[in-house]
Design a protein around this motif. Sequence first.
Motif, PDB file in Angstrom:
ATOM      1  N   ILE A  75      -2.775   6.347   5.051  1.00  7.75           N
ATOM      2  CA  ILE A  75      -2.041   5.296   5.760  1.00  7.75           C
ATOM      3  C   ILE A  75      -0.723   5.891   6.226  1.00  7.75           C
ATOM      4  CG2 ILE A  75      -1.053   2.985   5.620  1.00  7.75           C
ATOM      5  CD1 ILE A  75      -2.942   2.399   3.338  1.00  7.75           C
ATOM      6  N   GLY A  76      -0.675   6.270   7.474  1.00  3.03           N
ATOM      7  CA  GLY A  76       0.532   6.882   8.015  1.00  3.03           C
ATOM      8  C   GLY A  76       1.521   5.844   8.490  1.00  3.03           C
ATOM      9  N   PHE A  77       2.717   6.301   8.824  1.00  2.00           N
ATOM     10  CA  PHE A  77       3.759   5.414   9.316  1.00  2.00           C
ATOM     11  C   PHE A  77       3.679   5.299  10.833  1.00  2.00           C
ATOM     12  CE2 PHE A  77       5.326   7.059   5.282  1.00  2.00           C
ATOM     13  CZ  PHE A  77       5.760   5.902   4.662  1.00  2.00           C
ATOM     14  N   SER A  78       4.076   4.158  11.334  1.00  2.00           N
ATOM     15  CA  SER A  78       4.025   3.909  12.772  1.00  2.00           C
ATOM     16  C   SER A  78       4.953   4.867  13.506  1.00  2.00           C
ATOM     17  CB  SER A  78       4.437   2.463  13.068  1.00  2.00           C
ATOM     18  OG  SER A  78       4.532   2.243  14.455  1.00  2.00           O
ATOM     19  N   ARG A  79       4.472   5.381  14.635  1.00  2.00           N
ATOM     20  CA  ARG A  79       5.272   6.300  15.444  1.00  2.00           C
ATOM     21  C   ARG A  79       5.868   5.618  16.674  1.00  2.00           C
ATOM     22  NH1 ARG A  79       4.771  11.825  14.830  1.00  2.00           N
ATOM     23  NH2 ARG A  79       3.470  12.474  13.083  1.00  2.00           N
ATOM     24  N   ARG A  80       5.423   4.432  17.006  1.00  4.82           N
ATOM     25  CA  ARG A  80       5.894   3.810  18.238  1.00  4.82           C
ATOM     26  C   ARG A  80       6.872   2.674  17.942  1.00  4.82           C
ATOM     27  NH1 ARG A  80       3.083  -0.925  19.822  1.00  4.82           N
ATOM     28  NH2 ARG A  80       1.398  -1.507  18.411  1.00  4.82           N
TER      29      ARG A  80
ATOM     30  N   LEU B 217      12.853  -1.372  -6.663  1.00  2.00           N
ATOM     31  CA  LEU B 217      13.850  -1.436  -5.592  1.00  2.00           C
ATOM     32  C   LEU B 217      13.181  -1.255  -4.230  1.00  2.00           C
ATOM     33  CD1 LEU B 217      15.565  -0.414  -8.202  1.00  2.00           C
ATOM     34  CD2 LEU B 217      17.284   0.118  -6.479  1.00  2.00           C
ATOM     35  N   SER B 218      12.031  -1.849  -4.063  1.00  2.00           N
ATOM     36  CA  SER B 218      11.245  -1.593  -2.854  1.00  2.00           C
ATOM     37  C   SER B 218      11.900  -2.127  -1.587  1.00  2.00           C
ATOM     38  CB  SER B 218       9.834  -2.174  -3.003  1.00  2.00           C
ATOM     39  OG  SER B 218       9.877  -3.541  -3.340  1.00  2.00           O
ATOM     40  N   ASP B 219      12.912  -3.003  -1.716  1.00  2.00           N
ATOM     41  CA  ASP B 219      13.645  -3.447  -0.527  1.00  2.00           C
ATOM     42  C   ASP B 219      14.302  -2.272   0.194  1.00  2.00           C
ATOM     43  OD1 ASP B 219      12.991  -6.034  -1.007  1.00  2.00           O
ATOM     44  OD2 ASP B 219      15.025  -6.751  -1.369  1.00  2.00           O
ATOM     45  N   VAL B 220      14.745  -1.282  -0.563  1.00  2.00           N
ATOM     46  CA  VAL B 220      15.416  -0.127   0.035  1.00  2.00           C
ATOM     47  C   VAL B 220      14.459   0.627   0.956  1.00  2.00           C
ATOM     48  CG1 VAL B 220      16.632   2.030  -0.452  1.00  2.00           C
ATOM     49  CG2 VAL B 220      16.957   0.048  -1.954  1.00  2.00           C
ATOM     50  N   PHE B 221      13.176   0.606   0.616  1.00  2.00           N
ATOM     51  CA  PHE B 221      12.176   1.339   1.385  1.00  2.00           C
ATOM     52  C   PHE B 221      11.631   0.527   2.567  1.00  2.00           C
ATOM     53  CE2 PHE B 221      12.195   3.021  -2.884  1.00  2.00           C
ATOM     54  CZ  PHE B 221      12.078   4.391  -2.717  1.00  2.00           C
ATOM     55  N   PHE B 222      11.620  -0.795   2.432  1.00  2.00           N
ATOM     56  CA  PHE B 222      10.887  -1.642   3.374  1.00  2.00           C
ATOM     57  C   PHE B 222      11.335  -1.452   4.818  1.00  2.00           C
ATOM     58  CE2 PHE B 222      10.276  -5.983   5.324  1.00  2.00           C
ATOM     59  CZ  PHE B 222       8.903  -5.855   5.494  1.00  2.00           C
TER      60      PHE B 222
ATOM     61  N   GLN C  96       0.832  -1.207   0.000  1.00  2.00           N
ATOM     62  CA  GLN C  96       0.000   0.000   0.000  1.00  2.00           C
ATOM     63  C   GLN C  96       0.866   1.256   0.000  1.00  2.00           C
ATOM     64  OE1 GLN C  96      -2.290  -1.285   3.572  1.00  2.00           O
ATOM     65  NE2 GLN C  96      -4.101  -0.918   2.325  1.00  2.00           N
ATOM     66  N   TYR C  97       1.916   1.240   0.814  1.00  2.00           N
ATOM     67  CA  TYR C  97       2.837   2.378   0.845  1.00  2.00           C
ATOM     68  C   TYR C  97       3.412   2.657  -0.541  1.00  2.00           C
ATOM     69  CZ  TYR C  97       3.196   2.381   6.012  1.00  2.00           C
ATOM     70  OH  TYR C  97       2.948   2.483   7.353  1.00  2.00           O
ATOM     71  N   LEU C  98       3.806   1.600  -1.242  1.00  2.00           N
ATOM     72  CA  LEU C  98       4.422   1.767  -2.561  1.00  2.00           C
ATOM     73  C   LEU C  98       3.474   2.468  -3.523  1.00  2.00           C
ATOM     74  CD1 LEU C  98       6.174  -1.712  -3.027  1.00  2.00           C
ATOM     75  CD2 LEU C  98       7.250   0.455  -2.395  1.00  2.00           C
TER      76      LEU C  98
END
Length: 491
Positions: free
Chosen positions: A291-296, A223-228, A208-210
């Motif tokens: 869809i935000g990124f986790s903060r914790r 190259l989605s490994d770089v982002f994962f 979903q992020y991609l």
Amino acid sequence: MLNAKQNSTNVPNKSMSGNARYNYGHYINIGFSDFEFVQSKKREIELEQKYDLSAVLLHWQRSASVVKAVNYLLESNLFKEIIIWNNNPNINLGKTIFEKNNHSLDSIRIINSKENLKDEAKYRACAQAKTIACFYSDDDWDTSFPLKSLIADFRTDPYVLHSVTDPYTFYTNLMWTYFDNEINLHTGFSWIGCGSIFLREYAQRHLQYLQIYLKDHRNLIYLSDVFFSIWLNDIPSQFNMNIRHLPASSTDASFSSILKFLQYQHESSILAIRILEDNLRQNQSNDTNHIGFSRRKNRHFPYCIKSSNPKDEFIFYTNILRIDTERIPFNISKDFEQGTRHNLPTESKLSFFSSHTTLKAVDDDLKTCWRSGRNVRQGEFFAIDFLYIQTNLSFSLTIGHTWELQKNVDMNLSFDGLWWITYRALKGITIKSQNSTSNEQLHVIVFNSTQFNAGFHSFRFIAFNASRVSPLGEFQVCDIKIITKSPITTL
């Protein structure tokens, strides 16, 4: 009087007592109760059942290498299913290439893709897994030897990415970490191709992020490994290992050899942290589709460097790092290339780490030792994870540091690595001195838990903690060997 609840702590670098020593033979030292043992064993079994695994492999052109990798996975009997994603639209891959294998092929599922999705295919395959977690490795790496250790490590801390890499890359990844407490940024980089385990939901979310964050950078999705790992916003748990190629993997070009790979990797590394940093800095959107990124932080344990022994029986680990990652300054306006090849370790920085890394404590060679590289500080430790709760375990620890230093550490035992009890007696512990081939004095300590005080016969983790400030030198661990161990038991 001590008991488990009054004197337990969630990390092994805190003392159970200000006076703990090895010379406590006359003290009453109460260990784990039978109830705590039974409950911990039940929990261990529950985690094994809950975190069943699917193995994921990509196929492109190295069919012989994929066959070899699948054979290893089948022989391990550690996976509910094996998903092979065929990225080559010119080949219709079938199970016939595995027919020489003596194992049942029922657990193998092959997905033939209509196009080469490169890295993205890993996450698509995992997203379709029947289990809630996936093991992934590229088709050119032999991941057979640290498998049990990696899986055991994952089940103790399942909400972070677990991976395997070599010492040079491990040190580089220490440098490629990012912290900013003001915006809850606490992330780091890890390749996943040499063996990794992560939750299926992380793969699904990554897809979903991609689509959301790389819609204007479609060429970088490959190259989605770089982002994962960066987008998980949690420092990965990485094994420091001597990784090795599969024998059949030397033919055919790898993905990293394609034109502009290094350019795309550089762009991806910068974009990954910029997107995460910007998202965390902004107020969370009220849009329900956002869809935000986790903060914790999701990890249960402090960040450590870990190595499993060649027989895959235990993990040696320590919280003493060559780089204090949380103190690396980071400002996105000027440090955006921090996680790129423009920021690689120099030989002078890498030399000591490579020569005295945790691998040296588990390589069956008394001439090599893991060394902390400086005087031990309060709160630092080295520890061993024996992968599952064991009863009447016997093992030896060969140390190169002084006996005076060893007497000033606490020996703590745990079922789960979270709650610890200090063992204060000498019962079951014998020490002898010997000279190494370099004529340095070593101390061999044999631990026989059969002879430990009642309540200490069973444990999974053992940690040696510097609970006080000590000017007595550095830790040096030269060898660890299991002498006898109990079979895996079920309740």
